[in-house]
Design a protein around this motif. Structure first.
Motif, PDB file in Angstrom:
ATOM      1  N   LEU A 176       0.847  -1.191   0.000  1.00  0.00           N
ATOM      2  CA  LEU A 176       0.000   0.000   0.000  1.00  0.00           C
ATOM      3  C   LEU A 176       0.882   1.241   0.000  1.00  0.00           C
ATOM      4  CD1 LEU A 176      -2.803  -1.046   2.515  1.00  0.00           C
ATOM      5  CD2 LEU A 176      -2.873  -1.048   0.046  1.00  0.00           C
ATOM      6  N   ILE A 178      -2.930   7.277   1.150  1.00  0.00           N
ATOM      7  CA  ILE A 178      -3.649   6.000   1.156  1.00  0.00           C
ATOM      8  C   ILE A 178      -4.593   5.918  -0.037  1.00  0.00           C
ATOM      9  CG2 ILE A 178      -5.380   6.938   2.731  1.00  0.00           C
ATOM     10  CD1 ILE A 178      -5.771   4.216   3.897  1.00  0.00           C
ATOM     11  N   GLY A 179      -5.138   7.056  -0.473  1.00  0.00           N
ATOM     12  CA  GLY A 179      -6.124   7.044  -1.552  1.00  0.00           C
ATOM     13  C   GLY A 179      -5.584   6.451  -2.835  1.00  0.00           C
ATOM     14  N   LEU A 191      -4.499   2.708  -2.539  1.00  0.00           N
ATOM     15  CA  LEU A 191      -5.617   1.760  -2.627  1.00  0.00           C
ATOM     16  C   LEU A 191      -6.156   1.703  -4.050  1.00  0.00           C
ATOM     17  CD1 LEU A 191      -7.648   2.378   0.651  1.00  0.00           C
ATOM     18  CD2 LEU A 191      -6.434   0.314  -0.001  1.00  0.00           C
ATOM     19  N   GLN A 192      -6.163   2.849  -4.713  1.00  0.00           N
ATOM     20  CA  GLN A 192      -6.644   2.901  -6.097  1.00  0.00           C
ATOM     21  C   GLN A 192      -5.843   1.940  -6.986  1.00  0.00           C
ATOM     22  OE1 GLN A 192      -6.350   6.870  -7.701  1.00  0.00           O
ATOM     23  NE2 GLN A 192      -6.550   6.083  -9.769  1.00  0.00           N
ATOM     24  N   VAL A 221      -4.111  -0.752  -6.013  1.00  0.00           N
ATOM     25  CA  VAL A 221      -4.396  -2.128  -5.639  1.00  0.00           C
ATOM     26  C   VAL A 221      -5.713  -2.578  -6.253  1.00  0.00           C
ATOM     27  CG1 VAL A 221      -4.733  -3.711  -3.727  1.00  0.00           C
ATOM     28  CG2 VAL A 221      -3.188  -1.789  -3.470  1.00  0.00           C
ATOM     29  N   PHE A 222      -6.714  -1.709  -6.149  1.00  0.00           N
ATOM     30  CA  PHE A 222      -8.042  -2.118  -6.580  1.00  0.00           C
ATOM     31  C   PHE A 222      -8.184  -2.124  -8.090  1.00  0.00           C
ATOM     32  CE2 PHE A 222      -9.385  -0.777  -2.217  1.00  0.00           C
ATOM     33  CZ  PHE A 222      -9.421  -2.078  -1.773  1.00  0.00           C
ATOM     34  N   THR A 245     -17.730   6.797  -6.645  1.00  0.00           N
ATOM     35  CA  THR A 245     -16.943   6.145  -5.603  1.00  0.00           C
ATOM     36  C   THR A 245     -17.741   5.050  -4.915  1.00  0.00           C
ATOM     37  OG1 THR A 245     -16.155   8.372  -5.207  1.00  0.00           O
ATOM     38  CG2 THR A 245     -15.322   6.670  -3.762  1.00  0.00           C
ATOM     39  N   TYR A 270     -18.154   2.133  -7.261  1.00  0.00           N
ATOM     40  CA  TYR A 270     -16.836   1.541  -7.393  1.00  0.00           C
ATOM     41  C   TYR A 270     -16.528   0.650  -6.182  1.00  0.00           C
ATOM     42  CZ  TYR A 270     -11.694   1.730  -7.694  1.00  0.00           C
ATOM     43  OH  TYR A 270     -10.371   1.434  -7.750  1.00  0.00           O
ATOM     44  N   GLY A 271     -16.742   1.187  -4.988  1.00  0.00           N
ATOM     45  CA  GLY A 271     -16.486   0.426  -3.764  1.00  0.00           C
ATOM     46  C   GLY A 271     -17.330  -0.824  -3.702  1.00  0.00           C
ATOM     47  N   LEU A 324     -16.072  -3.438  -6.028  1.00  0.00           N
ATOM     48  CA  LEU A 324     -14.856  -4.067  -5.523  1.00  0.00           C
ATOM     49  C   LEU A 324     -15.178  -5.164  -4.532  1.00  0.00           C
ATOM     50  CD1 LEU A 324     -12.516  -1.032  -5.067  1.00  0.00           C
ATOM     51  CD2 LEU A 324     -12.190  -2.991  -6.544  1.00  0.00           C
TER      52      LEU A 324
END
Lengths: 289, 328
Positions: free
Chosen positions: B53, B242-243, B246-247, B249-250, B290, B293-294, B297
């Motif tokens: 991350l 972090i944003g 994570l983007q 990774v996802f 968002t 999207y979440g 995921l």
């Protein structure tokens, strides 16, 4: 020189009070990790939703604050249970890192949903709690309450885990997930209960934070990462360790921020975190590898 | 046949601007390729069990070092790239070596690297006198004269950018393929399953892991440079923290991080989703993309952990790369 020391002392005291909040946040996360072995990356977002709940119940609908707080706790517990049932449970058998990532999806979902539902404006309760002056030192009353409640909650959780039947079952599960089902414990019910308890603690943290901070959809990102680092620093799943680590971290942020800028306090704290990880990879209390 | 298909695909991509599509579709394609390249860079190590991350930090180094060098010292971003790559390698070693030495894996690795990307964000914000803080910064423009624009790595023509990004993206895929076919990949897959056993048969775990980490970090850093130079605007929230971590990774996860084109598909998918929602509902509704999207995921990880492309290939009955490991 005299004045200098007073401000330093104030920074240190504020650090202790901040530590109380961090410790409370870390407590819920550690409880869940210790029992279920899952990191809820979206923990701070649960807190954010709970904070909105208090705001809407109290400020918009005009309900008295205690009722709003009680409902906020209930909502927290409900969200925790739902999160486990709907999201965590289907991936319990998958790779551990998938469980971390799936809650990352929940993070985006909650953040997006909050932006959608509540807008991006900063909101606050409009309650200004007084500052208490002790000599030349100003201490925020809201922080003092938060600190006291956080301590009480930790003590309560400790007693619950040590003294009650359910608490014993939770501790047993956290020690050996494989053997407890053979002893007639239903792990799913324990997991569900633990998740609800973790959610409840998030709700409690929300009640305390909402007194001090403005609410906005991205607020979770401002204290979420710190909470994870506190947990890792103390050793994931180790509640005492997390408790100690929270206060160390808070001192770094508060006193470091006093000497430099606030951001440098965070940078120092994070660098300290990385240094400790290399010295003791399993956390402060975990011993050397 | 596969090779023929690949060449046809590349030729088709090269010809895309010739069809006379407007600037907006071209911009979307550039962004897809740019993020696709970055996600691919992440997946080079992510697929081998090292879920980082911290790649936001490397992306930020690329973006900020190039822009800062240009704005404050008049250094051409071409030199900035070299500096950024050097810094990235140092940082990747500093975080990677102790991590791999001390066997920090899984959750712990993810969270330690998370601290790294947050440090990057905090430093950028804290140095606000130099970096512009949370408001972000724009590189001094050099679009007026031709040679200046090449030195400054700034181009007003989207066409130029399209070919640059396409070339970089293809290079990224080439690196992926090289890693994929190497012994290193097999070794690292073994390591990610049972580190001690792999060490016992004589693999130098630390060196292998560190190598692929540095590779992945360097590519991500290049992604950062290109992003900053293309957008001509960077800010700490969009390139670090972090944003964006994570983007990455996802994005890789959604497309499928075990297949070559998976991360790119993930980038295209998430980007087009956001654009589509924006076109349909306009700017008035924030957060809907968002939220969707979440939600997607979560559904992906539960029902299709190999991602869109990975899942599709599997359903097609083709031989795919080893799927997610069994829970240990």
């Amino acid at each position: 020189m005299e004045l200098f020391d007073v401000f330093l002392l104030e920074a240190a005291i504020n650090g202790v009070l901040l530590g109380g909040i961090l410790a409370l946040l870390a407590l819920g996360l550690n409880l869940i990790f210790g029992v279920i072995d899952v990191v809820w990356i979206c923990y701070a977002e649960l807190v954010m939703v709970d904070m909105y709940a208090v705001y809407y119940l109290h400020t918009v609908f005009g309900w008295p604050l205690p009722v709003a707080f009680a409902l906020c706790l209930a909502l927290g517990a409900l969200m925790g249970a739902l999160l486990h049932q709907l999201v965590i449970r289907p991936v319990l058998a998958a790779e551990p890192i998938n469980q971390l990532l799936v809650t990352g999806g929940v993070l985006f979902f909650l953040q997006g949903a909050a932006t959608l539902g509540f807008g991006i404006e900063f909101k606050n309760l409009g309650i200004q709690l007084p500052l208490i002056a002790v000599g030349e030192i100003n201490v925020s009353f809201a922080r003092l309450i938060a600190f006291a409640v956080a301590l009480a909650a930790m003590l309560g959780l400790y007693l619950f885990l040590k003294r009650t039947y359910l608490g014993t079952a939770i501790r047993a599960i956290s020690q050996d997930r494989a053997i407890m089902p053979l002893m007639g414990v239903n792990p799913n019910r324990i997991f569900l209960f633990t998740s609800a308890l973790g959610g409840l603690l998030a709700g409690l943290a929300a009640c305390l934070l909402v007194l001090q901070y403005d609410i906005h959809p991205a607020i979770g990102l401002s204290f979420g990462p710190i909470t994870f680092l506190v947990c890792v620093l103390g050793g994931l799943g180790n509640m005492i360790g997390g408790f100690v680590a929270a206060f160390i971290f808070a001192q770094f942020i508060s006193v470091g921020g006093y000497f430099f800028h606030l951001e440098w306090g965070y940078v120092l704290a994070f660098l300290f975190f990385i240094a400790v990880m290399f010295w003791r990879p399993r956390g402060l209390t975990g011993g050397k590898s | 046949l596969r090779q023929a298909l690949a060449w046809i695909g590349i030729a088709a991509l090269l010809a895309v601007p010739l069809t006379g599509i407007g600037n907006y579709p071209l911009h979307l394609i550039i962004m897809c390729l740019l993020w696709g390249f970055t996600y691919t860079s992440w997946a080079i190590m992510g697929r081998l069990g090292m879920v980082s991350l911290g790649h936001g930090a490397f992306f930020a180094i690329g973006a900020y070092v190039a822009v800062m060098g240009w704005n404050h010292f008049g250094l051409s971003p071409w030199i900035g790239i070299a500096l950024a790559l050097a810094l990235t390698a140092v940082v990747a070693c500093m975080i990677g070596y102790p991590c791999f030495r001390l066997k920090i894996v899984g959750h712990y690795f993810a969270l330690v690297t998370l601290a790294l990307s947050e440090i990057a964000r905090m430093i950028i914000v804290a140095l606000r006198d130099v970096t512009g803080g949370s408001l972000g910064v724009t590189p001094n423009t050099a679009l007026a004269d031709r040679t200046g624009s090449i030195v400054a790595l700034q181009f007003s023509s989207k066409l130029t950018w399209f070919y640059i990004v396409l070339a970089v993206w293809l290079t990224g895929l080439w690196v992926w393929t090289r890693v994929d076919r190497s012994m290193t990949r097999l070794a690292l897959e073994a390591i990610s399953q049972e580190e001690d056993a792999a060490a016992a048969v004589g693999m130098s775990v630390t060196r292998l892991k560190l190598g692929v980490t540095i590779l992945s970090a360097l590519l991500t850093c290049i992604g950062g440079v290109l992003y900053a130079q293309y957008q001509l605007y960077v800010n700490p929230e969009t390139v670090s923290g972090i944003g964006v971590s994570l983007q990455m990774v996802f994005g890789a996860l959604a497309g499928g991080m075990f297949v070559r084109l998976g991360p790119t598909l993930g980038a295209a998918f998430t980007l087009l989703l956001a654009e589509l929602l924006r076109l349909v509902w306009g700017h008035a509704i924030h957060g809907l993309d968002t939220a969707i999207y979440g939600l997607m995921l979560v559904l992906f990880i539960i029902f299709m952990p190999q991602g869109i492309l990975g899942g599709a290939l599997q359903a097609w009955g083709q031989r795919t790369k080893p799927l997610l490991r069994e829970a240990s």
